[in-house]
Design a protein around this motif. Structure first.
Motif, PDB file in Angstrom:
ATOM      1  N   UNK A  95       1.111  -1.396   0.041  1.00 45.79           N
ATOM      2  CA  UNK A  95       0.218  -0.096  -0.229  1.00 45.79           C
ATOM      3  C   UNK A  95       1.138   1.284  -0.348  1.00 45.79           C
ATOM      4  N   UNK A  96       0.902   2.223  -1.085  1.00 42.71           N
ATOM      5  CA  UNK A  96       1.089   3.276  -1.537  1.00 42.71           C
ATOM      6  C   UNK A  96       0.760   4.610  -1.054  1.00 42.71           C
ATOM      7  N   UNK A  97       1.346   5.226  -0.335  1.00 49.56           N
ATOM      8  CA  UNK A  97       0.879   6.499  -0.431  1.00 49.56           C
ATOM      9  C   UNK A  97       1.128   6.962  -1.606  1.00 49.56           C
ATOM     10  N   UNK A  98      -0.125   7.951  -2.542  1.00 55.47           N
ATOM     11  CA  UNK A  98      -0.119   7.700  -3.902  1.00 55.47           C
ATOM     12  C   UNK A  98       0.999   9.317  -4.130  1.00 55.47           C
ATOM     13  N   UNK A  99       0.620  10.273  -3.216  1.00 55.06           N
ATOM     14  CA  UNK A  99       1.596  11.053  -3.247  1.00 55.06           C
ATOM     15  C   UNK A  99       3.179  11.393  -3.086  1.00 55.06           C
ATOM     16  N   UNK A 100       3.428  10.893  -2.356  1.00 54.77           N
ATOM     17  CA  UNK A 100       5.300  10.755  -1.785  1.00 54.77           C
ATOM     18  C   UNK A 100       5.819   9.606  -2.292  1.00 54.77           C
ATOM     19  N   UNK A 101       4.809   8.238  -2.394  1.00 58.22           N
ATOM     20  CA  UNK A 101       5.492   7.145  -3.023  1.00 58.22           C
ATOM     21  C   UNK A 101       5.627   6.759  -1.861  1.00 58.22           C
ATOM     22  N   UNK A 102       5.662   7.009  -0.541  1.00 54.82           N
ATOM     23  CA  UNK A 102       5.846   6.328   0.787  1.00 54.82           C
ATOM     24  C   UNK A 102       5.205   4.709   0.566  1.00 54.82           C
ATOM     25  N   UNK A 103       6.151   4.073   1.159  1.00 54.21           N
ATOM     26  CA  UNK A 103       5.589   2.609   1.186  1.00 54.21           C
ATOM     27  C   UNK A 103       5.153   2.520   2.698  1.00 54.21           C
ATOM     28  N   UNK A 104       3.638   2.502   2.532  1.00 50.47           N
ATOM     29  CA  UNK A 104       2.862   1.945   3.921  1.00 50.47           C
ATOM     30  C   UNK A 104       2.624   1.062   4.850  1.00 50.47           C
ATOM     31  N   UNK A 105       2.913   0.139   3.525  1.00 49.96           N
ATOM     32  CA  UNK A 105       2.651  -1.292   3.922  1.00 49.96           C
ATOM     33  C   UNK A 105       3.100  -2.402   3.332  1.00 49.96           C
TER      34      UNK A 105
END
Length: 553
Positions: free
Chosen positions: A195-205
């Motif tokens: 699961x990614x933060x669309x804005x930053x590309x950060x991997x949340x899970x």
């Protein structure tokens, strides 16, 4: 599959007798856009008044090798009407190969997105990224997997307009001797999702199949290698094969594991499996018709107030194998189906709420989707069989279409299919051409605007050398291209103006000079040269296009 076999038989019969070849081809379809060759839908059940509002979103492609000219002439994402009329051609908007084409919401805006990248049909995966377009059909974002992973083609699903669920094909070396491997067979696919933060590309899970599901759960064994034989990273054994991911309001995930014949509910905090539906270690007693195999597109639908019952939807392929009838195949049922299933986590029972059966007994060995629509209908996309059907909630088909026609329809495939409401506001100018027909002493003005959904009428003008406009006529827009026919040949430059439902001007085309009309040559018969008759028919060709080889039948 049966419908395709019947079509092939009729084509061969025709080829071996009269050799009259009525190839459906869109090259002459649009005078204002001769560069576009969208698929021509073969509609076998016209849409009734009960179909949901909105357009069809598909991305058909050829399931046969390049050069054989199966499938659409221009493989691309398309927006189409129920009559098969073109709304938007996405040809050239995405590079290489595009699939999983959808409309969605992101940060309060309507967007389009599609996977674009490589396509490895033999192993059932592809690597690339997901591209976002706005309502003007302009690229606004590209998103890739994090943690040094490669985005796979199977899933991109936006959650709450902020995060995205993606699937990852991740080969790793592994000791596979317990599963019948030789010393040389050391590679397995660790099927993952993020699961990614669309804005930053950060991997949340991020979740890993090998951390939670033993490879013995796979239905396609390491040998004879139907899901990869494990000799190298490109041939890794794909025992699990995630092809869809969803998330519920409580933060838990639902995944479809195609090669384990199972759907899993995953704890969004610990990653532990809450329950498994179908497969070798199902948590539920399966009611009649619940069992599924090689499925796709599992989605949460609803949950009871006490939380003990949950409803999901999915596409049940019930088959695995090659599309040309060669090689090993695994069949669990005689045809594929869309399904709505209820699971009871108190009694640990699962029951089939509704099945959506294909009008032509289609059995797709790959791909597919089931979309539950706002009015209660369901749109089922038959994957590698290249067709879509809309059903009423009771399973009655009220629209059915194959995603191309004639010879091009033989090899057409489509990973997922959807219906959405969509407003397109293209930034590109409308296309216009004025064609002078000396044989009939008429001039016809053709205009189109790729992706536009707002125009209701077109107003046509003659433009003199000083730029002044004179009204020529007005036509209601009824399809992708609108034409005004004039009983006169000698006119100056012409121009068209788009009007919306309120009569407000949206845009005017450029003013163009008249061109001479070139009439299409109407070929009715082509005899096969002697060298093409060797054996039986090594290749059936038409207008220089290779249609199919006898070995493919």
């Amino acid at each position: 599959m049966l419908a395709k076999q019947n079509l092939l038989a009729s084509l061969l019969t025709s080829a071996l007798t009269t050799i009259n070849i009525p190839l459906v081809c869109a090259n002459w379809k649009y005078k204002s856009r001769p560069d576009l060759s969208p698929p021509a839908l073969n509609i076998t059940i016209p849409a009734t008044k009960d179909v949901e509002k909105g357009f069809l979103f598909v991305a058909p492609f050829a399931g046969y090798p390049e050069g054989t000219h199966h499938g659409p002439a221009q493989a691309a994402p398309y927006i189409l009407t129920d009559t098969g009329d073109l709304v938007w051609s996405g040809f050239t908007y995405f590079s290489i190969w595009a699939t999983n084409f959808q409309a969605a919401r992101y940060k309060g805006q309507d967007i389009l997105f599609s996977f674009e990248g490589s396509h490895n049909a033999a192993y059932g995966h592809g690597h690339g990224h997901t591209t976002f377009l706005n309502q003007n059909y302009e690229t606004i974002k590209e998103l890739r997997a994090g943690n040094h992973r490669l985005t796979d083609k199977h899933e991109f699903h936006i959650v709450n307009e902020e995060t995205a669920l993606i699937q990852i094909y991740h080969p790793v070396p592994w000791n596979l001797t317990a599963y019948g491997a030789s010393e040389e067979q050391q590679w397995i696919v660790d099927s993952r999702f993020q699961e990614l933060n669309i804005e930053t590309g950060e991997v949340l899970y991020e979740w890993s199949s090998l951390d939670h599901v033993d490879p013995s759960e796979g239905y396609l064994k390491l040998n004879p290698g139907q899901a990869g034989a494990g000799y190298n990273s490109s041939d890794a054994w794909d025992y699990f094969h995630i092809n869809s991911v969803d998330k519920d309001a409580e933060g838990n995930y639902l995944i479809s594991a195609r090669d384990a014949n199972a759907a899993y509910k995953i704890n969004g905090t610990t990653g532990e499996i809450i329950w498994q539906l179908s497969g070798k270690s199902t948590s539920f007693k399966l009611g009649h018709g619940v069992e599924f195999a090689f499925q796709h597109h599992a989605r949460f639908v609803s949950k009871s107030q006490d939380g003990k019952k949950e409803v999901i939807s999915l596409y049940d392929n019930s088959a695995h194998g090659t599309e040309n009838g060669h090689g090993n195949e695994v069949h669990f049922y005689k045809y594929s189906r869309g399904k709505i299933i209820e699971v009871d986590t108190e009694k640990w029972e699962a029951r089939l709420i509704q099945a959506f059966n294909p009008p032509d007994n289609l059995l797709s060995k790959s791909q597919g989707s089931t979309q539950l629509l706002p009015n209660g209908n369901a749109l089922v996309n038959w994957g590698s069989e290249g067709a879509v059907t809309e059903f009423k909630s009771d399973g009655t088909p009220i629209f059915h279409a194959y995603l191309d026609s004639g010879y091009l329809g033989i090899g057409v495939e489509n990973y997922r299919g959807f219906r959405y409401n969509w407003t397109g506001i293209p930034n590109e100018a409308p296309a216009i051409v004025a064609l002078q027909d000396e044989e009939t002493a008429t001039t016809s003005i053709y205009v189109s605007w790729n992706g536009d959904t707002r125009t209701r009428r077109w107003r046509f003008y003659e433009v003199n050398s000083e730029g002044h406009r004179s009204f020529l006529g007005e036509r209601k827009r009824e399809s992708f291209e609108t034409v005004l026919k004039l009983d006169q040949v000698e006119v100056n430059k012409v121009q068209a103006e788009a009007l919306d439902a309120r009569g407000v001007s949206l845009v005017s085309t450029s003013a163009v000079e008249l061109e001479a009309l070139i009439h299409e040559h109407k070929a009715t018969e082509r005899k096969i040269p002697k060298q093409e008759k060797a054996g039986l028919i090594p290749w059936l060709t038409f207008k220089g296009q290779k249609i199919f080889g006898i070995g493919e039948l």
